[in-house]
Structures are given as structure tokens and as C-alpha cells.
Write an enzyme that holds these catalytic residues in place. Structure first.
Site, PDB file in Angstrom:
ATOM      1  N   GLU A  49     -13.347   9.901   5.754  1.00 31.56           N
ATOM      2  CA  GLU A  49     -14.494   9.005   5.601  1.00 31.56           C
ATOM      3  C   GLU A  49     -13.953   7.588   5.620  1.00 31.56           C
ATOM      4  OE1 GLU A  49     -18.201   7.915   2.578  1.00 31.56           O
ATOM      5  OE2 GLU A  49     -16.801   9.520   2.042  1.00 31.56           O
ATOM      6  N   ASP A  60     -21.444   2.762  -5.089  1.00 32.90           N
ATOM      7  CA  ASP A  60     -20.015   2.758  -5.390  1.00 32.90           C
ATOM      8  C   ASP A  60     -19.728   2.234  -6.789  1.00 32.90           C
ATOM      9  OD1 ASP A  60     -19.236   3.749  -2.888  1.00 32.90           O
ATOM     10  OD2 ASP A  60     -19.424   1.762  -1.996  1.00 32.90           O
TER      11      ASP A  60
END
Length: 262
Positions: A49, A60
Site C-alpha cells: 500500500e 490516520d
């Protein structure tokens, strides 16, 4: 066949999980990001990724935000993501999924994004802040170039909604392991097996677990419950904690242990 689909077919035949380490574009630096990615490939990664830094990464946690901030301070932008994918692709045939947020992707242009991602050698796109109801344009643009746009599921997603997500999904379902943001965790949720079972009832698309996956024992616990796992924060933490010049080696060693467990 898309490389993502081929990877899951191979892993199923070999009774193993697809292991996908996360690499931030431009982290630790532009050049060392390439070294880091290729070290993960050599250590046994099945897929990568590739995270495009963004100033407001809502999914995040602090660790990935730190890596993104370091990259942004180095002047990284989308063209650097394409360049990184291209350089990785020249050395390996494993699937590469570009991850980023809708704002910079839309500013760049969805058609141009799909075209440049495909030309660089990417196989899919991961966009956490785009719901399936709003994904027609980005999914259509990428499908024209043979790329999969990955959809998300969460522990709180009811079965009916999981079925909606599974309809038309391609590549894999990104199964967020916890409610919250990314970050390394000592223990996985006790409710994770039941959640993954619900996803399995709703769709036959492979399930890839992310958020909190950090240890070999986490990978071992996913056997028979999911088809893959993404590891991000744990690897960035290792790079950050390592002495100068040793971060790539240390993180790759951890990927090697994860690959053995997968």
C-alpha cells in the site's frame, strides 16, 4: 487479470494470507522510500500500500500522520507517488495500491489520476473518505484502466450495509479492525472474528484487515478469518525508533517475521 486478484488466488491456493506493508511516499526521504519498499518486497511482502501524504488524513493516527508530515515538509506531491510506484514496479510484479484522500485526487482530476496511476504500474486505489454511494465517478474512471477502487467496512457496519458495500466491490474489502484511526496495537479486538464473519456472509470479495495489525501473532490469528492484512504504523514506529541508517533493515526484518506468520 488485475495483479490484486491474482495475488489472492495464489495465496488461497497456498493457504496463506496476503501481507501488505504500507509505504509513505517521500518517507523517510524520496530516495529511501524506494529502498524501504523494495526491502519489504525482498522480505516477503505480497502487496504494497503506497500512501500519498495529505495534510488532513482523517483515518490516520499519530504515527502515519508523522510520516506524512515529514514527507510533506520535503515537498512531496502526487507526481512523486506516481514516480515511486513506477520505480517499485520496475523491480517487482506484486500488486501496488495507491492510497490517498479525495481532495488531492479530485484536484488532480479523476481521469488523469486513473491514467497516471495505471501508466506507473499501480493496480488499485484506496480512498478512505469516499463512500460507495459517491464513488461512481472514481470507480468508473479507474475501471477503464483496469484498476480496482477498494471499499471499506468497519466493526459497526450492519450486515445490510455490508451487502451494499460488497455489491460491485473489486479487489478486496478493507476491513478496519477497530473504530478509530490507524495505530499499532498490542491486542486485537475480541469482537474481530465475529465482525470478519459478518463480512464473509455479506460478500465473497477477499477481506483484508488493517488498523492495529503489528505482530506475527496478529497474522496467525487471522488465518481462516480473513484473506490478508495491512501493516502500517508498526513499521513506521520501527523506522523512527531505529538508529540512523538502520531503520530500513529493522523494518524489513519485522516484515520478514510477519510474512512467516502469514
Amino acid at each position: 487479470m488485475n495483479r490484486i486478484d491474482a495475488s489472492f488466488q495464489s495465496a488461497k491456493a497456498e493457504s496463506r494470507l496476503v501481507l501488505a506493508p504500507y509505504v509513505t511516499v517521500g518517507y523517510p526521504t524520496r530516495e529511501s522510500a524506494v529502498e524501504l519498499a523494495l526491502a519489504y518486497v525482498e522480505a516477503g511482502a505480497d502487496m504494497l500500500e503506497i500512501g500519498m501524504p495529505f495534510s488532513d488524513p482523517i483515518a490516520d493516527g499519530p504515527t502515519v500522520q508523522l510520516a506524512s508530515q515529514i514527507a510533506l515538509e520535503g515537498g512531496v506531491w502526487l507526481e512523486d507517488a506516481f514516480h515511486l510506484v513506477e520505480r517499485i514496479r520496475s523491480h517487482t510484479d506484486i500488486p501496488l495500491a495507491l492510497m490517498g484522500y479525495a481532495n488531492p485526487f479530485m484536484q488532480f482530476g479523476l481521469g488523469a489520476l486513473a491514467r497516471e496511476s495505471s501508466a506507473a504500474g499501480a493496480d488499485g486505489l484506496i480512498v478512505p473518505d469516499v463512500l460507495p454511494e459517491h464513488a461512481h465517478d472514481i470507480e468508473s474512471a479507474n475501471a477503464r484502466h483496469g484498476l480496482h477502487v477498494i471499499r471499506f467496512a468497519a466493526p459497526t457496519t450492519p450486515l445490510a450495509r455490508l451487502r451494499q458495500i460488497g455489491q460491485g466491490a473489486r479487489g478486496f474489502i478493507y476491513c478496519v479492525s477497530v473504530t478509530g484511526v490507524t495505530g499499532s496495537r498490542a491486542q486485537l479486538s475480541e469482537s474481530l472474528p465475529a465482525y470478519l464473519a459478518r463480512v464473509g456472509k455479506a460478500t465473497t470479495i477477499p477481506r483484508v484487515v488493517g488498523f492495529g495489525i503489528s505482530k506475527p501473532e496478529h497474522l496467525r490469528s487471522l488465518h481462516g478469518r480473513a484473506e490478508g492484512a495491512i501493516v502500517a504504523s508498526a513499521l513506521i514506529d520501527i523506522v523512527q525508533a531505529s538508529p540512523p541508517g538502520r531503520g530500513i533493515e529493522a523494518a524489513a526484518a519485522h516484515v520478514r517475521s510477519l510474512a512467516a506468520a502469514a
